[in-house]
Design an enzyme around this catalytic site. Structure first.
Site, mmCIF file in Angstrom:
data_model
loop_
_atom_site.group_PDB
_atom_site.id
_atom_site.type_symbol
_atom_site.label_atom_id
_atom_site.label_comp_id
_atom_site.label_asym_id
_atom_site.label_seq_id
_atom_site.Cartn_x
_atom_site.Cartn_y
_atom_site.Cartn_z
ATOM 1 N N HIS A 297 0.840 -1.212 0.000
ATOM 2 C CA HIS A 297 0.000 0.000 0.000
ATOM 3 C C HIS A 297 0.875 1.262 0.000
ATOM 4 O O HIS A 297 0.615 2.219 -0.724
ATOM 5 C CB HIS A 297 -0.879 0.054 1.260
ATOM 6 N N LYS B 168 -17.721 -6.283 7.616
ATOM 7 C CA LYS B 168 -16.461 -7.008 7.853
ATOM 8 C C LYS B 168 -16.037 -6.839 9.296
ATOM 9 O O LYS B 168 -16.210 -5.756 9.873
ATOM 10 C CB LYS B 168 -15.356 -6.435 6.962
ATOM 11 N N ARG C 6 -1.707 -6.131 -8.410
ATOM 12 C CA ARG C 6 -0.589 -7.027 -8.087
ATOM 13 C C ARG C 6 -0.437 -8.122 -9.126
ATOM 14 O O ARG C 6 0.596 -8.270 -9.740
ATOM 15 C CB ARG C 6 -0.812 -7.666 -6.705
ATOM 16 N N SER D 77 -2.928 -7.515 2.998
ATOM 17 C CA SER D 77 -3.208 -7.443 4.439
ATOM 18 C C SER D 77 -3.581 -8.832 4.961
ATOM 19 O O SER D 77 -3.209 -9.208 6.075
ATOM 20 C CB SER D 77 -4.362 -6.479 4.710
#
Ligand code: PNS
Length: 161
Positions: free
Chosen positions: A17, A41, A90, A128
């Site tokens: 990040h 979440k 990514r 993460s």
């Protein structure tokens, strides 16, 4: 002045990040790192903790702002008069989801542009979730997140165990 919003969960912020934030800050006059308040979440860190972690990690950058938002990203972008959404890519599997998200956002706000930055190769495996998985089983994450975040993670999992 081009304001870019970098939205995400950042639970927690990783070097991946940070790489996107640093590069975004060279491209845009202002980058707003916007942490989503997501009631669906259960995060490891509260939004306030994540904001603090990001703030501390980006102290060396003068044109970054850290904030939180609820609801649709485009509504927040409109409110902040931002015309760019910044996202990192990514691997190929990211692309499908990210492209769908970019098209969805465009359908909601015609003038928004999503700018994708290819994540630096050294962080292409990093997320993460990967960090939390490693930490949960007692692995070292100091090469993956800023030092103070690694300390927070360690403290968190020690409390949970
Ligand atoms: O870090 P993440 O979890 O990959 O970030 C995802 C995020 C926050 C960018 C995305 O879930 C989002 O924009 N959520 C807000 C709701 C929204 O705007 N949905 C429409 C786009 S699909």
């Amino acid at each position: 002045m081009i304001v870019a919003i970098y939205p995400g969960s950042f639970d927690p912020i990783t070097f991946g990040h940070l790489d996107i934030i640093e590069r975004g800050c060279k491209m845009f006059e202002q980058v707003i790192v916007a942490v989503l308040r997501n009631p669906n979440k259960i995060p490891l860190f509260t939004v306030e903790q994540r904001i603090e972690q990001i703030r501390y990690s980006t102290q060396h950058l003068s044109n970054v702002e850290i904030a939180s938002f609820e609801g649709l990203t485009v509504n927040y972008a409109r409110m902040r008069q931002a015309k760019v959404l910044l996202r990192g890519l990514r691997v190929l599997t990211d692309f499908e989801m990210e492209l769908q998200m970019a098209h969805t956002n465009k359908s909601l706000m015609g003038e928004i542009e999503t700018v994708f930055l290819a994540t630096s190769n050294e962080y292409s495996f990093l997320s993460s979730s990967v960090v939390k998985e490693i930490a949960k089983f007692g692995g070292c994450v100091e090469h993956l997140v800023p030092k103070h975040v690694a300390v927070d993670i360690d403290r968190c999992y020690r409390k949970l165990s």
